[in-house]
Motif scaffolding. Structure first.
Motif, mmCIF file in Angstrom:
data_model
loop_
_atom_site.group_PDB
_atom_site.id
_atom_site.type_symbol
_atom_site.label_atom_id
_atom_site.label_comp_id
_atom_site.label_asym_id
_atom_site.label_seq_id
_atom_site.Cartn_x
_atom_site.Cartn_y
_atom_site.Cartn_z
ATOM 1 N N ARG A 50 5.972 25.735 0.598
ATOM 2 C CA ARG A 50 5.711 25.443 -0.819
ATOM 3 C C ARG A 50 5.029 26.651 -1.468
ATOM 4 O O ARG A 50 4.532 27.526 -0.776
ATOM 5 C CB ARG A 50 4.776 24.229 -0.931
ATOM 6 N N GLY A 51 4.969 26.611 -2.787
ATOM 7 C CA GLY A 51 4.346 27.710 -3.519
ATOM 8 C C GLY A 51 2.856 27.843 -3.236
ATOM 9 O O GLY A 51 2.257 28.888 -3.483
ATOM 10 N N ARG A 92 8.526 30.978 -4.386
ATOM 11 C CA ARG A 92 9.800 30.415 -3.926
ATOM 12 C C ARG A 92 10.615 29.832 -5.079
ATOM 13 O O ARG A 92 11.834 29.861 -5.086
ATOM 14 C CB ARG A 92 9.566 29.334 -2.879
ATOM 15 N N ARG A 149 1.076 23.348 -15.552
ATOM 16 C CA ARG A 149 0.358 22.163 -15.081
ATOM 17 C C ARG A 149 -0.198 21.412 -16.291
ATOM 18 O O ARG A 149 -0.686 22.034 -17.254
ATOM 19 C CB ARG A 149 -0.802 22.562 -14.167
ATOM 20 N N HIS A 173 8.680 16.901 -14.333
ATOM 21 C CA HIS A 173 8.154 17.857 -13.345
ATOM 22 C C HIS A 173 9.233 18.308 -12.354
ATOM 23 O O HIS A 173 9.095 18.108 -11.138
ATOM 24 C CB HIS A 173 6.954 17.274 -12.612
#
Ligand SMILES: NC(=O)c1ccc[n+]([C@@H]2O[C@H](COP(=O)([O-])OP(=O)(O)OC[C@H]3O[C@@H](n4cnc5c(N)ncnc54)[C@H](O)[C@@H]3O)[C@@H](O)[C@H]2O)c1
Ligand SMILES: O=C(O)[C@H](O)COP(=O)(O)O
Length: 334
Positions: free
Chosen positions: A95-96, A119, A251, A299
């Protein structure tokens, strides 16, 4: 020497990608086992972010017996898992960010944690452009009109149309992996780019208040930190020119969404496009669901086939470094 690896994915294809990448990139013998974790892994939350405690810990502990390397999308590396897995040396998160890994506990246990930064930078940047254009061209709204049998002619009226990218200014707040990609894409549109990022020295860098004052479009690409929490509120939106467009594919915590709704209702903002929210899923009855000219996606900006493939390759490259005894490229530190 044979290295025992556990691929703890959340999805059959995800695990296949990880395993294929390991076989491609890692020299020597690998003894690979698989564990498929449910998606979403409750009670982790939307994208599987958790600190401690989960009902998959037991399953994971069992699967980690004798395993030296674990590659995963969301398996939890909790203190309990670490204590029960004395052979584990490398935990590679595709994951990032190193989500679900207790980095302090891993450090104390001598387990290296890696992750896959960038990624999904291209996927998120492309989605950002799609959202920005959809908001300023009002594509979802006009689609809905047509689907409802309404062919509106007044979309050509001056008040109903947004700014073009060509020759106008886009302010990027945050200039990391994604912000840079967005800037590159915007060049092709002929837009002028301003950047606000206190930690990156780049031509066109300005203070936030100047960026807001000068931008016809503002797109957010900073990480959620105490410093960025609520950085775009009523005062910041008021500083943007009337008729501008705000995009958030970063976010939810960065933005005061009530202030966005107010600005859309008053017409100060021409449009807003949001992929992330303070509460996900958006609660029923939320004002966001009925605010005009707010376009939303659930999202998914970072999702693409390439994101999954990039993640697997980045993780496997670090496993290969580990096997060769080289320094790890994407080591997460507490
Ligand atoms: N919607 C999605 O699906 C999705 C997918 C991937 C990433 N993201 C989010 O996108 C954002 C950017 O991700 P990234 O991979 O480019 O991160 P990154 O870490 O590469 O870049 C973040 C940048 O924000 C900058 N920054 C820190 N504090 C700042 C501040 N006060 N003001 C302005 N900039 C500041 C940092 O210096 C850094 O350059 C993050 O919030 C990430 O969580 C969302
Ligand atoms: O916004 C997110 O968290 C993405 O959907 C996944 O991104 P990551 O690679 O940063 O976890």
């Amino acid at each position: 020497m044979t290295i025992r690896v556990l691929a703890a994915g959340d999805h059959f294809v995800q695990n296949r990608l990880l395993i294929d990448a390991l076989r491609r990139e890692v020299p020597g013998e690998l003894d690979i086992s698989e564990l498929t974790l449910p998606w979403p892994v409750e009670p982790f939350g939307r994208v599987g972010e958790v600190d401690e405690a989960s009902d998959v810990e037991d399953e994971l502990i069992e699967a980690l017996r004798g395993v030296e390397v674990c590659v995963t999308q969301m398996a939890p590396l909790t203190k309990r898992v670490l204590d029960a897995s004395p052979d584990l040396r490398l935990f590679s998160v595709s994951r990032g960010g190193p989500v679900n890994a207790n980095l302090e506990a891993a450090k104390a246990a001598g387990v290296a944690v890696t992750f896959a930064p960038g990624r999904n930078a291209v996927a998120t940047a492309e989605h950002t452009l799609a959202m920005l254009l959809a908001a300023t061209r009002r594509i979802p709204q006009t689609h809905d009109d047509l689907a409802g049998g309404v062919w509106r002619g007044d979309y050509y009226m001056y008040d109903n149309v947004g700014p073009e990218l060509d020759g106008n200014t886009v302010g990027l707040v945050g200039y990391g992996a994604i912000g840079r990609r967005v800037a590159r894409m915007l060049e092709g549109f002929g837009a002028q780019v301003l950047v606000h990022d206190p930690y990156v020295d780049v031509p066109g860098r300005v203070e936030l208040d100047e960026l807001l004052r000068r931008s016809h479009f503002v797109s957010l690409h900073a990480r959620a930190t105490p410093e960025t929490n609520g950085m775009i509120g009523a005062a910041e939106i008021a500083a943007m020119p009337r008729g501008s467009v705000l995009v958030n594919c970063a976010r939810g915590a960065l933005v005061d969404y009530d202030a966005v709704c107010d600005a859309l209702e008053s017409g100060h903002l021409f449009g807003a496009a949001m992929d992330v929210f303070p509460e996900e899923p958006i609660p029923a009855g939320s004002r966001l669901l009925t605010t005009p000219n707010l376009i939303m996606t659930p999202h998914l900006a970072g999702a693409s086939k390439q994101t999954a493939m990039n993640a697997a390759s980045i993780v496997a490259a670090d496993v290969a470094r580990y096997v060769r005894g080289e320094p790890l490229a994407h080591l997460a530190t507490p």
